[in-house]
Write a protein that holds these residues in place. Structure first.
Motif, PDB file in Angstrom:
ATOM      1  N   SER A 105       0.798  -1.226   0.000  1.00 59.29           N
ATOM      2  CA  SER A 105       0.000   0.000   0.000  1.00 59.29           C
ATOM      3  C   SER A 105       0.833   1.279   0.000  1.00 59.29           C
ATOM      4  CB  SER A 105      -0.972   0.008   1.188  1.00 59.29           C
ATOM      5  OG  SER A 105      -0.275  -0.086   2.415  1.00 59.29           O
ATOM      6  N   ASN A 106       2.076   1.243   0.521  1.00 59.67           N
ATOM      7  CA  ASN A 106       2.917   2.444   0.487  1.00 59.67           C
ATOM      8  C   ASN A 106       3.348   2.795  -0.934  1.00 59.67           C
ATOM      9  OD1 ASN A 106       2.823   2.877   3.223  1.00 59.67           O
ATOM     10  ND2 ASN A 106       4.729   1.797   3.653  1.00 59.67           N
ATOM     11  N   VAL A 107       3.492   1.770  -1.773  1.00 61.03           N
ATOM     12  CA  VAL A 107       3.917   1.981  -3.158  1.00 61.03           C
ATOM     13  C   VAL A 107       2.719   2.211  -4.071  1.00 61.03           C
ATOM     14  CG1 VAL A 107       5.164   0.960  -5.110  1.00 61.03           C
ATOM     15  CG2 VAL A 107       5.920   0.515  -2.770  1.00 61.03           C
ATOM     16  N   PHE A 108       1.645   1.491  -3.793  1.00 58.69           N
ATOM     17  CA  PHE A 108       0.481   1.468  -4.682  1.00 58.69           C
ATOM     18  C   PHE A 108      -0.784   1.344  -3.835  1.00 58.69           C
ATOM     19  CE2 PHE A 108      -1.741  -1.275  -8.172  1.00 58.69           C
ATOM     20  CZ  PHE A 108      -2.439  -0.169  -8.624  1.00 58.69           C
ATOM     21  N   PRO A 109      -1.211   2.431  -3.175  1.00 62.25           N
ATOM     22  CA  PRO A 109      -2.355   2.340  -2.265  1.00 62.25           C
ATOM     23  C   PRO A 109      -3.644   1.886  -2.931  1.00 62.25           C
ATOM     24  CG  PRO A 109      -1.722   4.634  -2.648  1.00 62.25           C
ATOM     25  CD  PRO A 109      -0.636   3.786  -3.207  1.00 62.25           C
ATOM     26  N   GLU A 110      -3.770   2.132  -4.237  1.00 62.06           N
ATOM     27  CA  GLU A 110      -4.989   1.741  -4.937  1.00 62.06           C
ATOM     28  C   GLU A 110      -5.175   0.226  -5.010  1.00 62.06           C
ATOM     29  OE1 GLU A 110      -3.320   5.362  -7.292  1.00 62.06           O
ATOM     30  OE2 GLU A 110      -2.590   3.775  -5.958  1.00 62.06           O
ATOM     31  N   ILE A 111      -4.081  -0.524  -4.760  1.00 55.80           N
ATOM     32  CA  ILE A 111      -4.182  -1.984  -4.810  1.00 55.80           C
ATOM     33  C   ILE A 111      -5.117  -2.509  -3.737  1.00 55.80           C
ATOM     34  CG2 ILE A 111      -2.267  -2.521  -3.243  1.00 55.80           C
ATOM     35  CD1 ILE A 111      -3.181  -4.337  -6.530  1.00 55.80           C
ATOM     36  N   GLN A 112      -5.419  -1.676  -2.742  1.00 57.21           N
ATOM     37  CA  GLN A 112      -6.344  -2.088  -1.688  1.00 57.21           C
ATOM     38  C   GLN A 112      -7.759  -2.331  -2.221  1.00 57.21           C
ATOM     39  OE1 GLN A 112      -5.345  -0.007   2.365  1.00 57.21           O
ATOM     40  NE2 GLN A 112      -4.804   1.407   0.722  1.00 57.21           N
ATOM     41  N   ALA A 113      -7.990  -2.009  -3.478  1.00 53.88           N
ATOM     42  CA  ALA A 113      -9.270  -2.371  -4.100  1.00 53.88           C
ATOM     43  C   ALA A 113      -9.527  -3.866  -3.979  1.00 53.88           C
ATOM     44  CB  ALA A 113      -9.285  -1.949  -5.568  1.00 53.88           C
ATOM     45  N   LEU A 114      -8.453  -4.668  -3.957  1.00 52.90           N
ATOM     46  CA  LEU A 114      -8.612  -6.118  -3.813  1.00 52.90           C
ATOM     47  C   LEU A 114      -9.123  -6.478  -2.428  1.00 52.90           C
ATOM     48  CD1 LEU A 114      -5.348  -7.474  -5.507  1.00 52.90           C
ATOM     49  CD2 LEU A 114      -7.554  -6.972  -6.560  1.00 52.90           C
ATOM     50  N   ASP A 115      -9.025  -5.546  -1.478  1.00 51.50           N
ATOM     51  CA  ASP A 115      -9.465  -5.798  -0.111  1.00 51.50           C
ATOM     52  C   ASP A 115     -10.826  -5.180   0.201  1.00 51.50           C
ATOM     53  OD1 ASP A 115      -7.439  -7.405   0.756  1.00 51.50           O
ATOM     54  OD2 ASP A 115      -6.306  -5.843   1.772  1.00 51.50           O
ATOM     55  N   ILE A 116     -11.500  -4.627  -0.799  1.00 55.02           N
ATOM     56  CA  ILE A 116     -12.849  -4.129  -0.541  1.00 55.02           C
ATOM     57  C   ILE A 116     -13.701  -5.305  -0.069  1.00 55.02           C
ATOM     58  CG2 ILE A 116     -14.945  -3.275  -1.666  1.00 55.02           C
ATOM     59  CD1 ILE A 116     -13.185  -1.407  -3.264  1.00 55.02           C
ATOM     60  N   PRO A 117     -14.392  -5.162   1.055  1.00 53.69           N
ATOM     61  CA  PRO A 117     -15.096  -6.306   1.650  1.00 53.69           C
ATOM     62  C   PRO A 117     -16.081  -6.969   0.692  1.00 53.69           C
ATOM     63  CG  PRO A 117     -15.066  -4.439   3.158  1.00 53.69           C
ATOM     64  CD  PRO A 117     -14.529  -3.937   1.855  1.00 53.69           C
ATOM     65  N   TYR A 118     -15.979  -8.289   0.645  1.00 57.14           N
ATOM     66  CA  TYR A 118     -16.910  -9.148  -0.092  1.00 57.14           C
ATOM     67  C   TYR A 118     -16.856  -8.927  -1.608  1.00 57.14           C
ATOM     68  CZ  TYR A 118     -18.549  -9.133   4.716  1.00 57.14           C
ATOM     69  OH  TYR A 118     -18.603  -9.189   6.092  1.00 57.14           O
ATOM     70  N   ILE A 119     -15.766  -8.331  -2.119  1.00 57.39           N
ATOM     71  CA  ILE A 119     -15.668  -8.117  -3.560  1.00 57.39           C
ATOM     72  C   ILE A 119     -15.514  -9.449  -4.292  1.00 57.39           C
ATOM     73  CG2 ILE A 119     -13.143  -7.815  -3.697  1.00 57.39           C
ATOM     74  CD1 ILE A 119     -13.768  -5.407  -5.613  1.00 57.39           C
ATOM     75  N   PHE A 120     -14.931 -10.455  -3.607  1.00 58.70           N
ATOM     76  CA  PHE A 120     -14.830 -11.800  -4.161  1.00 58.70           C
ATOM     77  C   PHE A 120     -15.843 -12.694  -3.445  1.00 58.70           C
ATOM     78  CE2 PHE A 120     -10.381 -10.172  -4.547  1.00 58.70           C
ATOM     79  CZ  PHE A 120     -10.358 -10.073  -5.931  1.00 58.70           C
ATOM     80  N   PRO A 121     -16.823 -13.228  -4.166  1.00 56.58           N
ATOM     81  CA  PRO A 121     -17.890 -13.989  -3.505  1.00 56.58           C
ATOM     82  C   PRO A 121     -17.520 -15.417  -3.115  1.00 56.58           C
ATOM     83  CG  PRO A 121     -18.326 -13.843  -5.858  1.00 56.58           C
ATOM     84  CD  PRO A 121     -17.121 -12.985  -5.590  1.00 56.58           C
ATOM     85  N   THR A 122     -16.636 -16.054  -3.883  1.00 54.65           N
ATOM     86  CA  THR A 122     -16.290 -17.451  -3.628  1.00 54.65           C
ATOM     87  C   THR A 122     -14.824 -17.695  -3.967  1.00 54.65           C
ATOM     88  OG1 THR A 122     -16.792 -18.196  -5.886  1.00 54.65           O
ATOM     89  CG2 THR A 122     -18.628 -18.207  -4.288  1.00 54.65           C
TER      90      THR A 122
END
Length: 356
Positions: A105-122
């Motif tokens: 996140s220090n280099v590429f904070p936007e990568i936290q999009a992968l951690d948006i809650p429940y973005i991956f259902p299975t």
């Protein structure tokens, strides 16, 4: 080779460590390798990160007939945290390193999009999306553009899914999180999730989590079951709620110059080796969690799987986190991730229909 702000920091503290490690290997007969790579991961040798590194090493050394040699350093032997390791990777002092989204996140904070809650259902959708060039390709290009040195080779998993785990109170709905002190990593998006559900996020370094649970500094955490059992958190954690709010993606990076310095045939062998690593790190958490859950229950722990209605409540409560992220970092990487997810869901549904 481009330089970045990260490389303005000195590597003087790192070089003696590398020299000491090299001296400790001096007694080992030198291999007749044309290319020698150092792989670093911060977990220990019982972790799937190590399993993946071993598979990568075995594959590339065998398939290259010894032209490639790989050294594996576990548990922070050459660098102690993601920032140090990323600096070392960019300086080509190490050649391979893996990070979670938080570590990057220090280099590429936007990568936290992968951690948006429940973005991956299975599992199946997450694995498809994180191996889909619709998502992997843009991430690879972005980091190469930003750093000039960090090349994304593959995305695996490190620990399964993040779930809520608590000491004294079973969480069945988001309302049950209200007022609880929940340990998070020092990541804004992780803290936002706890806040959205009415909890009190508390950033605690990993080595201090056990004591924080024991003393009541925190009343719960957000981790996978294998991490909880491996760190003996079950001595204080008594409840696990399988809400699956985060898939613990692990991104494996290689110094781009090190890859491109090899002839094309060896580059392809290296790429194939990383694909084998991805398969191993994706499967191993699923296998290990079977024993981990059984041990957790045997130690008196309770595992709760939310109903479909309760899961929908968690997803609804977490919606403000997406809005917060877009406000902070823009919509591009959220939409890129969601597009990959939708593409995978469509292809999986097609596969279901084909079998009817």
């Amino acid at each position: 080779m481009k330089k970045t702000d990260l490389l303005k920091k000195t590597t003087a503290a790192f070089v003696p460590t590398l020299m000491a490690a090299s001296l400790s290997l001096a007694a080992i007969p030198a291999l007749a390798a044309d290319y020698d790579f150092n792989i670093v991961h911060l977990s220990n040798t019982s972790d799937e990160d190590y399993d993946g590194a071993v598979v990568l090493k075995d594959y590339v050394e065998a398939q290259s007939n010894g032209r490639i040699h790989v050294n594996i350093y576990s548990g922070g032997q050459l660098c102690g945290n993601p920032t140090e390791c990323i600096e070392a990777l960019q300086a080509n002092l190490i050649q391979v390193f893996n990070t979670t989204t938080g570590g990057l996140s220090n280099v590429f904070p936007e990568i936290q999009a992968l951690d948006i809650p429940y973005i991956f259902p299975t599992d199946r959708v997450a694995e498809c999306a994180l191996n889909n060039e619709m998502l992997v390709g843009p991430i690879r290009k972005e980091l190469l553009d930003r750093t000039g040195t960090m090349r994304l080779m593959t995305i695996g998993n490190t620990g399964g899914w993040r779930n809520f785990a608590t000491t004294d109170k079973l969480i069945k709905t988001p309302a049950d999180v209200e007022g609880l002190k929940i340990r998070t990593i020092n990541s804004p998006i992780q803290m936002q999730l706890v806040k959205a559900m009415g909890g009190s996020p508390t950033a605690v370094p990993w080595p201090e989590v056990y004591t924080s649970l024991a003393t009541g500094l925190v009343e719960g955490t957000k981790n996978g079951i294998t991490d909880i059992m491996g760190m003996k958190f079950n001595e204080h954690i008594k409840y696990m709620t399988l809400d699956g709010h985060g898939y613990m993606a692990s991104m494996w990076w290689m110094n781009n110059d090190s890859l491109k310095d090899m002839p094309e045939d060896l580059q392809h062998i290296m790429m194939d080796g990383f694909d084998a690593l991805r398969e191993v790190t994706t499967v191993m958490p699923k296998r290990r969690q079977i024993e981990a859950y059984n041990e957790f229950k045997a130690s008196g722990g309770t595992v709760y799987a939310p109903t479909a209605e309760e899961k929908a409540q968690f997803q609804e409560a977490a919606k403000p986190v997406r809005a917060w992220f877009v406000n902070e970092y823009g919509a591009k990487w959220v939409e890129t991730t969601e597009s990959a997810v939708k593409s995978c869901e469509a292809s999986i549904n097609d596969a279901y229909m084909a079998q009817n």
